[in-house]
Design a protein around this motif. Structure first.
Motif, PDB file in Angstrom:
ATOM      1  N   THR A   1     -10.095 -24.598  -0.422  1.00  0.00           N
ATOM      2  CA  THR A   1     -10.756 -25.891  -0.324  1.00  0.00           C
ATOM      3  C   THR A   1     -10.127 -26.788  -1.377  1.00  0.00           C
ATOM      4  O   THR A   1      -9.214 -26.370  -2.095  1.00  0.00           O
ATOM      5  CB  THR A   1     -12.282 -25.764  -0.558  1.00  0.00           C
ATOM      6  N   ALA A   2     -10.625 -27.994  -1.504  1.00  0.00           N
ATOM      7  CA  ALA A   2     -10.060 -28.933  -2.462  1.00  0.00           C
ATOM      8  C   ALA A   2     -10.216 -28.467  -3.906  1.00  0.00           C
ATOM      9  O   ALA A   2      -9.424 -28.846  -4.766  1.00  0.00           O
ATOM     10  CB  ALA A   2     -10.711 -30.294  -2.289  1.00  0.00           C
ATOM     11  N   ASP A   3     -11.224 -27.636  -4.192  1.00  0.00           N
ATOM     12  CA  ASP A   3     -11.474 -27.283  -5.586  1.00  0.00           C
ATOM     13  C   ASP A   3     -11.450 -25.796  -5.920  1.00  0.00           C
ATOM     14  O   ASP A   3     -11.622 -25.422  -7.070  1.00  0.00           O
ATOM     15  CB  ASP A   3     -12.800 -27.875  -6.044  1.00  0.00           C
ATOM     16  N   LYS A   4     -11.235 -24.923  -4.930  1.00  0.00           N
ATOM     17  CA  LYS A   4     -11.192 -23.490  -5.232  1.00  0.00           C
ATOM     18  C   LYS A   4     -10.520 -22.725  -4.106  1.00  0.00           C
ATOM     19  O   LYS A   4     -10.284 -23.259  -3.028  1.00  0.00           O
ATOM     20  CB  LYS A   4     -12.591 -22.933  -5.463  1.00  0.00           C
ATOM     21  N   ALA A   5     -10.241 -21.464  -4.395  1.00  0.00           N
ATOM     22  CA  ALA A   5      -9.714 -20.564  -3.373  1.00  0.00           C
ATOM     23  C   ALA A   5     -10.488 -19.262  -3.454  1.00  0.00           C
ATOM     24  O   ALA A   5     -10.819 -18.789  -4.544  1.00  0.00           O
ATOM     25  CB  ALA A   5      -8.237 -20.302  -3.577  1.00  0.00           C
ATOM     26  N   ILE A   6     -10.786 -18.713  -2.296  1.00  0.00           N
ATOM     27  CA  ILE A   6     -11.472 -17.426  -2.245  1.00  0.00           C
ATOM     28  C   ILE A   6     -10.597 -16.456  -1.456  1.00  0.00           C
ATOM     29  O   ILE A   6     -10.288 -16.693  -0.290  1.00  0.00           O
ATOM     30  CB  ILE A   6     -12.855 -17.546  -1.597  1.00  0.00           C
ATOM     31  N   ALA A   7     -10.189 -15.392  -2.133  1.00  0.00           N
ATOM     32  CA  ALA A   7      -9.395 -14.336  -1.503  1.00  0.00           C
ATOM     33  C   ALA A   7     -10.343 -13.236  -1.056  1.00  0.00           C
ATOM     34  O   ALA A   7     -11.222 -12.824  -1.809  1.00  0.00           O
ATOM     35  CB  ALA A   7      -8.380 -13.789  -2.501  1.00  0.00           C
ATOM     36  N   THR A   8     -10.173 -12.770   0.183  1.00  0.00           N
ATOM     37  CA  THR A   8     -11.039 -11.730   0.736  1.00  0.00           C
ATOM     38  C   THR A   8     -10.179 -10.575   1.233  1.00  0.00           C
ATOM     39  O   THR A   8      -9.212 -10.791   1.957  1.00  0.00           O
ATOM     40  CB  THR A   8     -11.873 -12.281   1.913  1.00  0.00           C
ATOM     41  N   VAL A   9     -10.553  -9.360   0.833  1.00  0.00           N
ATOM     42  CA  VAL A   9      -9.877  -8.152   1.300  1.00  0.00           C
ATOM     43  C   VAL A   9     -10.900  -7.331   2.066  1.00  0.00           C
ATOM     44  O   VAL A   9     -11.971  -7.016   1.552  1.00  0.00           O
ATOM     45  CB  VAL A   9      -9.338  -7.303   0.127  1.00  0.00           C
ATOM     46  N   ASN A  10     -10.571  -7.006   3.312  1.00  0.00           N
ATOM     47  CA  ASN A  10     -11.402  -6.120   4.134  1.00  0.00           C
ATOM     48  C   ASN A  10     -10.645  -4.820   4.297  1.00  0.00           C
ATOM     49  O   ASN A  10      -9.491  -4.826   4.722  1.00  0.00           O
ATOM     50  CB  ASN A  10     -11.663  -6.733   5.513  1.00  0.00           C
ATOM     51  N   MET A  11     -11.313  -3.720   3.972  1.00  0.00           N
ATOM     52  CA  MET A  11     -10.657  -2.420   4.073  1.00  0.00           C
ATOM     53  C   MET A  11     -11.581  -1.442   4.787  1.00  0.00           C
ATOM     54  O   MET A  11     -12.746  -1.309   4.447  1.00  0.00           O
ATOM     55  CB  MET A  11     -10.335  -1.878   2.688  1.00  0.00           C
ATOM     56  N   ASN A  12     -11.021  -0.807   5.796  1.00  0.00           N
ATOM     57  CA  ASN A  12     -11.705   0.259   6.509  1.00  0.00           C
ATOM     58  C   ASN A  12     -10.766   1.440   6.418  1.00  0.00           C
ATOM     59  O   ASN A  12      -9.728   1.450   7.057  1.00  0.00           O
ATOM     60  CB  ASN A  12     -11.969  -0.135   7.961  1.00  0.00           C
ATOM     61  N   ALA A  13     -11.111   2.404   5.580  1.00  0.00           N
ATOM     62  CA  ALA A  13     -10.213   3.526   5.334  1.00  0.00           C
ATOM     63  C   ALA A  13     -10.897   4.836   5.666  1.00  0.00           C
ATOM     64  O   ALA A  13     -12.109   4.965   5.530  1.00  0.00           O
ATOM     65  CB  ALA A  13      -9.763   3.533   3.879  1.00  0.00           C
ATOM     66  N   SER A  14     -10.097   5.789   6.114  1.00  0.00           N
ATOM     67  CA  SER A  14     -10.662   7.108   6.378  1.00  0.00           C
ATOM     68  C   SER A  14      -9.624   8.185   6.092  1.00  0.00           C
ATOM     69  O   SER A  14      -8.435   7.995   6.304  1.00  0.00           O
ATOM     70  CB  SER A  14     -11.139   7.215   7.825  1.00  0.00           C
TER      71      SER A  14
ATOM     72  N   MET B   1       0.807  -1.218   0.000  1.00  0.00           N
ATOM     73  CA  MET B   1       0.000   0.000   0.000  1.00  0.00           C
ATOM     74  C   MET B   1       0.840   1.268   0.000  1.00  0.00           C
ATOM     75  O   MET B   1       0.360   2.330  -0.394  1.00  0.00           O
ATOM     76  CB  MET B   1      -0.938   0.013   1.200  1.00  0.00           C
ATOM     77  N   GLY B   2       2.079   1.191   0.462  1.00  0.00           N
ATOM     78  CA  GLY B   2       2.941   2.365   0.488  1.00  0.00           C
ATOM     79  C   GLY B   2       2.344   3.476   1.329  1.00  0.00           C
ATOM     80  O   GLY B   2       1.873   3.244   2.444  1.00  0.00           O
ATOM     81  N   SER B   3       2.317   4.692   0.792  1.00  0.00           N
ATOM     82  CA  SER B   3       1.827   5.840   1.556  1.00  0.00           C
ATOM     83  C   SER B   3       0.331   5.754   1.856  1.00  0.00           C
ATOM     84  O   SER B   3      -0.154   6.403   2.777  1.00  0.00           O
ATOM     85  CB  SER B   3       2.122   7.137   0.797  1.00  0.00           C
ATOM     86  N   GLU B   4      -0.404   4.936   1.115  1.00  0.00           N
ATOM     87  CA  GLU B   4      -1.844   4.769   1.344  1.00  0.00           C
ATOM     88  C   GLU B   4      -2.115   3.963   2.626  1.00  0.00           C
ATOM     89  O   GLU B   4      -3.238   3.938   3.103  1.00  0.00           O
ATOM     90  CB  GLU B   4      -2.506   4.060   0.162  1.00  0.00           C
ATOM     91  N   ALA B   5      -1.100   3.306   3.174  1.00  0.00           N
ATOM     92  CA  ALA B   5      -1.288   2.452   4.350  1.00  0.00           C
ATOM     93  C   ALA B   5      -1.801   3.229   5.550  1.00  0.00           C
ATOM     94  O   ALA B   5      -2.492   2.671   6.401  1.00  0.00           O
ATOM     95  CB  ALA B   5       0.018   1.744   4.705  1.00  0.00           C
TER      96      ALA B   5
END
Length: 169
Positions: A60-73, A44-48
Motif C-alpha cells: 500500500t502507500a504506507d506499508k508492505a505485508i509479506a505473507t508466507v503460506n506453508m502446507n508441509a508434510s 528451500m533446497g531439499s526441503e522443497a
C-alpha cells in the motif's frame, strides 16, 4: 524442521525487502506481488519436497505485508501455517533496506501427533501452538539490504546469496 524455520524466517525478510524495493521507479508498485515458485524452490533446497509454499507481498502507500503460506508434510507429521510480516523500509536508487517490524503467526493447524505430544507434556493444544509460534516469531527482526530492478511487471532483488523474483498478480 529447523531448516524449514530458518527458510521461512529468511524468506519473510527477503519478501519484505522485495515489496519495499519495488517502491522505486516510475511504475506503480501498489498492489499484490507473488514470489516466483522457482525462487521458492531454490531457497528451500531439499526441503522443497516436504510440501507447498506460497508467498505474496501486498503493498500500500504506507506499508508492505509479506505473507508466507506453508502446507508441509513428512509422513504423519504435517502442518498448515500462515506467517505475516509488516515492514518498514528505506531506499536509494539501487538499494533497499527493509526491517520487519511485526512478524506474527496468523494460522497454525498441527497434526494429531503434535497434539498427543502436547498432552503427554501436560500442555493444552493452545499452549503447544503458542510455543510453536514463538519459534517462528520470537527472533528479533533484522534489517536486510539488497539491490533491485523493476522492469516489465517483474521485481528482481539480489544480495550476495539470493536472487528473488516477484511478479505482479
Amino acid at each position: 524442521m529447523k531448516t524449514v524455520k530458518n527458510f521461512v524466517l529468511s524468506l519473510m525478510a527477503v519478501m519484505a525487502m522485495c515489496a519495499m524495493a519495488s517502491c522505486a521507479g516510475g511504475d506503480s508498485i501498489e498492489g499484490k506481488w507473488k514470489v516466483d515458485d522457482a525462487c521458492i524452490k531454490k531457497l528451500m533446497g531439499s526441503e522443497a519436497s516436504m510440501g507447498n509454499v506460497g508467498a505474496t507481498v501486498e503493498i500500500t502507500a504506507d506499508k508492505a505485508i509479506a505473507t508466507v503460506n506453508m502446507n508441509a508434510s513428512e509422513g504423519e507429521m504435517s502442518f498448515d501455517m500462515t506467517l505475516e510480516a509488516e515492514c518498514d523500509y528505506t531506499k536509494t536508487d539501487t538499494e533497499i533496506t527493509v526491517t520487519p517490524k511485526d512478524v506474527k503467526l496468523v494460522k497454525l493447524e498441527l497434526p494429531e501427533a503434535f497434539k498427543k505430544i502436547a498432552e503427554a507434556q501436560g500442555m493444552s493444544e493452545d499452549q503447544m501452538k503458542e510455543n510453536f509460534a514463538k519459534d517462528f516469531t520470537s527472533k528479533k527482526p533484522e534489517a536486510t539490504t539488497m539491490s533491485y530492478t523493476l522492469a516489465e511487471g517483474k521485481l528482481t532483488l539480489k544480495d550476495k546469496d539470493i536472487e528473488l523474483v516477484l511478479v505482479r498478480e
